[in-house]
Design a protein around this motif. Structure first.
Motif, PDB file in Angstrom:
ATOM      1  N   ASP A 469       0.856  -1.190   0.000  1.00 35.51           N
ATOM      2  CA  ASP A 469       0.000   0.000   0.000  1.00 35.51           C
ATOM      3  C   ASP A 469       0.890   1.237   0.000  1.00 35.51           C
ATOM      4  OD1 ASP A 469      -1.823   2.021   0.358  1.00 35.51           O
ATOM      5  OD2 ASP A 469      -2.994   0.952   1.878  1.00 35.51           O
ATOM      6  N   THR A 476       0.675  -5.205   2.717  1.00 37.96           N
ATOM      7  CA  THR A 476      -0.598  -5.813   3.153  1.00 37.96           C
ATOM      8  C   THR A 476      -0.455  -7.311   3.385  1.00 37.96           C
ATOM      9  OG1 THR A 476      -1.337  -6.278   0.893  1.00 37.96           O
ATOM     10  CG2 THR A 476      -1.859  -4.104   1.806  1.00 37.96           C
ATOM     11  N   ARG A 478      -0.614  -9.649   1.317  1.00 40.82           N
ATOM     12  CA  ARG A 478      -1.488 -10.448   0.449  1.00 40.82           C
ATOM     13  C   ARG A 478      -0.700 -10.903  -0.766  1.00 40.82           C
ATOM     14  NH1 ARG A 478      -6.459  -7.263  -1.316  1.00 40.82           N
ATOM     15  NH2 ARG A 478      -6.979  -9.306  -2.182  1.00 40.82           N
TER      16      ARG A 478
END
Length: 784
Positions: A469, A476, A478
């Motif tokens: 981010d 994050t 992810r």
């Protein structure tokens, strides 16, 4: 599987957690020996056992393992002829008892919820009730040999207690003597060297004759055995030696019994250890909120929201698919972005599945069995071997290249790092190309932009990245499969306040190819974010649809339940109404018979109409459906049609149409019936024109009255209805004798008809036919 690889992927920490969930020492030992299996069938069996234990835990909260001890050392001593002590024997008895309780618990559960694998291990638990009872008889709960162990021991202990009482009584008499009391440090009786003594002051040593057994630390007190109790103490000592000898004899006898069943106990212990191990795996699955993976032997991995099992707190789950469209994943992205954690998650969950453990991922996740899992993860710079980080990585990779097979999982962290970027990226590409050509499953992480372009146009290889981010300057964690990682250096520098002219000058130092790759990645990421937003919206809509569908299904279920209740109630009311109508109809028929018998002539028209009115009133007022009403109104009734008179439940033929009704011939009677009470039985067909006849019921016999009824081939229930109707017609026709043909057969029809005739109030007698009358296939009935 090398221990070094297991350690790198933190497999021993999983075993530590697993061992903590074992209830017994033997279960802990079994858990510590757990290693991944390379055999597909063995892995599936192990997972099935875990699933069975998980089912027991879910429904019963676990299994009872109380009282089970590690008695392997005791069994070995019993085998070689050593004597076991009371505590060891008590452990053996409690282990037998605990095993029996566990066995019965699993057998009981298996009756309602099949657990074949756990059941098989439970069958291996020996029920040595006699051995358990023998030990329990001799050894009490405090691990002491009880008095009842043998008559001799009971006698010896009784004598010893009596002797102890005499010694204490003699010494207490001395303590109460005034001349002795002044010599005592304390007025009490104590024990030294297993002999009863009294505490005497040092200065009175010569005043009390006896044996000194001990003295206090200060020397001021002497513990003396007076001469008066020496012989009694000697007797107690002799009894103590006899007691010890008898106890040793009892313990040896019990040990010999244990030795007889040592092999059965050893096998039971193995089954108990295996069962405890399986329930430890189930408990670990519950702790990790893990699920059963779907195993395959095609080298396919699909992890749905997988979490690293050792990360505390809320770990960000990852979704990974490997082994079908692509066999190699190259993960790029900044440091601290979670690349190494993703790598370890894939490797560790593969090891757990191959060990028969549930994995912390959603239901439906698929795993496979690898011949080997190889990993080069972390900074392994070695000072002792004088190896740099690059050299250490190369040493590991060379070892992997020598050992790998096509059915292997390769995990490489920061491939090519620690050297010149140009050479490192070239070497990394060459290594990836070689491993990929071997058909292995591989996941690699890197910083090199060249590897992004390499993976972009290679079949079977796909880029992935860890999301970052830029707004918050935080990862994050992810994993984004299909999108290479961007270099966020410029964006981060701009957010931190670096002047724009410096950023633009730095951007100008990057070659055109690199800029084009970065632009491509930026476009891909933008498209991904858009697709992600749309996907989340679609998922929201799907969840809403699922919710509405569930509510509709629940509403439909409630409606069906309510409908069924109303139908049951309506059916009961209909049965009650029909029963009432039948009773009233029988009364009306009885009245008609009575009229026919009493008046000895044709029944008058007005009396028939009165009886018909009673029949109409007896019909239950059941609500007809609109569809049935439409069908009836649409049907066209013509003379000659066969119809059903609903109110009477009788079939007949239409003689003529009369206004809003019809005249129907029912047997020997003609009745006027409303059209609403008529239902056509079959399609209209030409019928013989009926000649109008009187409405009276004739007493005399005519050509339409039957004198015999053939029921051969009919069932009993239908036959009884026909017999009832046949007898009614015969009685109205004033017949005195009729014949019922039922055939010989099994006799069921004959017996049922004769039982019915026996109870009929208008039957005077009945008999089977003679030889010339049909024999046992015919029943002749005499009517009153």
């Amino acid at each position: 599987m090398k221990d070094k690889i297991l350690s790198v992927l933190e497999y021993p920490k999983i075993l530590h957690k697993l061992t903590a969930h074992a209830a017994t020492e033997i279960g802990k030992t079994r858990a510590e020996r757990l290693r991944p299996s390379h055999e597909f069938s063995a892995v599936r069996s192990s997972l099935q056992a875990t699933d069975e234990a998980f089912a027991v835990q879910r429904l019963k909260g676990g299994a009872p393992f109380g009282g089970i001890r590690d008695i392997r050392g005791s069994l070995q001593r019993a085998r070689i002829g050593g004597a076991l002590n009371p505590a060891e024997l008590l452990d053996i008895a409690t282990t037998i008892s605990g095993g029996r309780k566990l066995k019965r618990f699993l057998f009981s559960f298996h009756e309602n919820h099949p657990i074949p694998m756990l059941q098989a291990w439970a069958e291996g638990i020996a029920e040595l009730n006699k051995l358990e009872e023998g030990i329990a008889f001799c050894i009490n709960d405090q691990a002491e040999v009880s008095d009842q162990a043998s008559p001799e021991l009971n006698r010896i202990r009784h004598e010893r207690r009596t002797g102890e009482h005499r010694v204490r009584e003699r010494l207490e008499q001395m303590l109460r003597t005034p001349s002795v009391q002044k010599m005592l440090q304390e007025s009490l009786v104590t024990v030294r060297n297993d002999r009863y003594v009294i505490p005497v002051k040092q200065e009175y040593r010569g005043s009390i004759g006896g044996i000194v057994h001990d003295q206090s630390a200060s020397g001021a007190t002497l513990f003396i055995e007076p001469e008066a109790v020496v012989q009694l103490n000697n007797k107690l000592r002799e009894l103590s030696l006899k007691e010890q000898k008898e106890i040793e004899k009892i313990l040896r006898q019990l040990t010999e019994k244990v030795a007889e069943f040592a092999e059965e106990l050893r096998e039971s212990l193995e089954s108990l250890a295996e069962l405890d191990f399986q329930f430890a795996k189930a408990a670990l699955a519950k702790e990790m909120k893990a699920s059963l993976p779907i195993m395959n032997d095609s080298g396919f991995i699909q992890l749905k929201k997988a979490r690293h099992p050792l990360i505390t707190g809320e770990a960000v789950p990852i979704n990974v698919e490997l082994g079908r469209e692509y066999s190699t994943i190259i993960i790029t992205g900044p440091n601290t972005g979670g690349k190494t954690v993703s790598l370890k998650t894939i490797g560790l969950l593969s090891l757990m599945a191959m060990s028969g453990l549930f994995i912390p991922a959603e239901d439906g996740s698929s795993m496979c069995v690898f011949e080997g899992i190889y990993a080069d993860i972390g900074d392994e710079q070695s000072i002792e071997q004088n190896l740099s980080t690059f050299s250490s990585h190369m040493t590991n990779i060379i070892g992997i290249l020598r050992s790998l097979t096509p059915n292997s999982l390769i995990l490489l962290d920061e491939l090519g790092a620690g050297t010149d970027p140009a050479e490192g990226s070239a070497l990394a590409i060459a290594i990836l190309e070689h491993i990929h050509s071997q058909g292995c499953r591989m996941v690699a992480t890197t910083h090199y932009s060249e590897l992004k372009a390499y993976a972009y146009d290679r079949p079977g290889i796909i880029n992935a990245s860890m999301e970052f981010d830029v707004q918050t300057l935080r990862p994050t964690y992810r994993l984004l499969v299909g999108v290479p990682g961007r270099s966020n250096a410029f964006a981060i520098a701009r957010r931190l306040g670096l002047p724009e002219e410096i950023i633009e000058r730095a951007r100008g130092q990057i070659n055109e190819e690199t800029q084009r790759v970065e632009s491509m990645i930026a476009s891909l990421e933008e498209n991904r974010l858009t697709a992600e937003t749309e996907r989340q919206s679609a998922q929201q809509l799907r969840r809403e649809m699922d919710r509405l569908r569930r509510e509709l299904e629940q509403e439909r279920t409630r409606f069906e339940e309510q409908r069924d209740k109303m139908l049951q109630k309506a059916e009961q009311e209909a049965r009650d109404a029909v029963a009432k109508a039948r009773r009233e109809a029988e009364e009306i028929i009885a009245d008609l018979r009575r009229l026919a018998m009493e008046e000895r002539a044709a029944v008058k028209e007005h009396k028939l109409l009165e009886a018909k009115k009673k029949l109409d009133e007896a019909v239950p007022a059941l609500r007809k459906t609109k569809a049935a009403a439409r069908n009836k109104s649409a049907a066209v009734i013509e003379p000659g049609d066969e119809v059903l008179v609903a109110s009477l439940g009788q079939k007949g033929h239409v003689v003529e149409i009369a206004g809003d009704g019809a005249v129907v011939q029912l047997g020997i009677m003609k009745m006027k019936v409303g059209k609403a009470d008529i239902e056509p039985v079959a399609a209209p067909k030409p019928q013989k024109q009926y000649q109008p006849a009187g409405t009276g019921v004739k007493r005399t016999r005519d050509e339409h009255i039957r004198t015999e009824l053939d029921l051969r081939g009919a069932n009993l229930e239908d036959s009884l209805l026909e017999v009832d109707r046949f007898l009614d017609e015969a009685i109205l026709a004033n017949l005195g004798r009729v014949s019922i043909i039922h055939g010989k057969g099994t006799g069921v029809l004959r017996n049922g008809i004769q039982e019915y005739l026996r109870r009929h109030k208008h039957v005077q007698s009945y008999r089977l036919g003679n030889f010339n009358e049909g024999g046992t296939g015919v029943t002749l009935v005499e009517l009153k």
